[in-house]
Design a protein around this motif. Structure first.
Motif, PDB file in Angstrom:
ATOM      1  N   PHE A   1     101.221 -21.938  37.411  1.00 46.74           N
ATOM      2  CA  PHE A   1     101.213 -22.905  38.525  1.00 46.74           C
ATOM      3  C   PHE A   1     102.497 -23.713  38.619  1.00 46.74           C
ATOM      4  O   PHE A   1     102.716 -24.401  39.597  1.00 46.74           O
ATOM      5  CB  PHE A   1      99.963 -23.800  38.504  1.00 46.74           C
ATOM      6  N   GLU A   2     103.352 -23.638  37.567  1.00 51.51           N
ATOM      7  CA  GLU A   2     104.663 -24.287  37.718  1.00 51.51           C
ATOM      8  C   GLU A   2     105.690 -23.685  36.782  1.00 51.51           C
ATOM      9  O   GLU A   2     105.350 -23.161  35.726  1.00 51.51           O
ATOM     10  CB  GLU A   2     104.564 -25.805  37.564  1.00 51.51           C
ATOM     11  N   ALA A   3     106.964 -23.804  37.200  1.00 56.54           N
ATOM     12  CA  ALA A   3     108.068 -23.304  36.389  1.00 56.54           C
ATOM     13  C   ALA A   3     108.428 -24.339  35.333  1.00 56.54           C
ATOM     14  O   ALA A   3     108.074 -25.507  35.440  1.00 56.54           O
ATOM     15  CB  ALA A   3     109.269 -23.007  37.269  1.00 56.54           C
ATOM     16  N   ASP A   4     109.136 -23.904  34.313  1.00 54.33           N
ATOM     17  CA  ASP A   4     109.509 -24.802  33.219  1.00 54.33           C
ATOM     18  C   ASP A   4     110.345 -25.978  33.720  1.00 54.33           C
ATOM     19  O   ASP A   4     110.093 -27.119  33.374  1.00 54.33           O
ATOM     20  CB  ASP A   4     110.283 -24.013  32.160  1.00 54.33           C
TER      21      ASP A   4
ATOM     22  N   SER B   1     103.302 -21.513  28.392  1.00 55.58           N
ATOM     23  CA  SER B   1     101.955 -20.941  28.503  1.00 55.58           C
ATOM     24  C   SER B   1     100.934 -21.952  29.031  1.00 55.58           C
ATOM     25  O   SER B   1      99.908 -21.558  29.569  1.00 55.58           O
ATOM     26  CB  SER B   1     101.495 -20.399  27.156  1.00 55.58           C
ATOM     27  N   ASP B   2     101.228 -23.260  28.904  1.00 58.87           N
ATOM     28  CA  ASP B   2     100.238 -24.226  29.408  1.00 58.87           C
ATOM     29  C   ASP B   2     100.239 -24.328  30.932  1.00 58.87           C
ATOM     30  O   ASP B   2      99.403 -25.021  31.505  1.00 58.87           O
ATOM     31  CB  ASP B   2     100.370 -25.601  28.737  1.00 58.87           C
ATOM     32  N   SER B   3     101.141 -23.637  31.588  1.00 56.68           N
ATOM     33  CA  SER B   3     101.065 -23.566  33.053  1.00 56.68           C
ATOM     34  C   SER B   3     100.560 -22.197  33.524  1.00 56.68           C
ATOM     35  O   SER B   3     100.554 -21.901  34.724  1.00 56.68           O
ATOM     36  CB  SER B   3     102.428 -23.873  33.691  1.00 56.68           C
ATOM     37  N   LYS B   4     100.123 -21.371  32.572  1.00 57.71           N
ATOM     38  CA  LYS B   4      99.583 -20.053  32.921  1.00 57.71           C
ATOM     39  C   LYS B   4      98.091 -20.198  33.183  1.00 57.71           C
ATOM     40  O   LYS B   4      97.418 -20.990  32.531  1.00 57.71           O
ATOM     41  CB  LYS B   4      99.817 -19.083  31.766  1.00 57.71           C
ATOM     42  N   PHE B   5      97.572 -19.468  34.136  1.00 57.08           N
ATOM     43  CA  PHE B   5      96.134 -19.536  34.392  1.00 57.08           C
ATOM     44  C   PHE B   5      95.566 -18.137  34.605  1.00 57.08           C
ATOM     45  O   PHE B   5      96.282 -17.215  34.986  1.00 57.08           O
ATOM     46  CB  PHE B   5      95.815 -20.447  35.585  1.00 57.08           C
TER      47      PHE B   5
END
Ligand code: FE
Length: 146
Positions: free
Chosen positions: A82-85, A68-72
């Motif tokens: 903005f990026e995959a795991d 979730s910290d790459s979700k915007f």
């Protein structure tokens, strides 16, 4: 998903399952998007404006896809990251359907269609993974762990 023998959040071995088999296992909506490269209507999915803290897995096979910290917050109407795991969480394929030139994003484990990737995302990557809610499973972080 208990009736899906291929679903695992820990097994990363590639799957080779044909659509005939997936059709017996998956919900109709998941099958249509994941296996027939469908798209959910904008602003219709359960995650486009969702802000929970946790992890998103492939709804077809359980592969870990996004944190979730790459979700915007994106105004496009689909959950955006903005990026995959991990670099091999997903695969990419050129997609020239509908008279457009786009890059399709596929699950790195089961090759299901997830959505597309665009170059108009925020820093640090500048990428926007534009995904379908239907093919994502969200699992909230346990309290006190991360
Ligand atoms: Fe998958």
């Amino acid at each position: 998903m208990s009736d899906n023998p291929y679903y695992s959040r820990t097994d990363t071995a590639k799957l080779n399952v044909d659509d005939e088999e997936w059709k017996k296992i998956l919900d109709e909506e998941v099958f249509y998007i994941a296996r027939k490269k469908g798209t959910e209507r904008a602003f219709s999915g359960k995650y486009w404006d969702f802000e929970g803290i946790g992890t998103y897995y492939c709804a077809v096979c359980g592969n870990k896809l996004f944190k979730s910290d790459s979700k915007f917050g994106s105004s496009c109407g689909w959950p955006s990251f903005f990026e995959a795991d991990r670099p091999n969480s997903v695969n990419y394929e050129e997609d020239y359907t509908f008279g457009m030139s786009r890059t399709e994003v596929l699950c790195g484990r089961c090759e299901s269609h997830l959505g597309h990737i665009f170059d108009d995302g925020p820093p640090p990557t500048g990428k926007r993974f534009c995904m379908n809610s239907v093919v994502l499973d969200f699992e909230p972080d346990q309290e006190g762990s991360k």
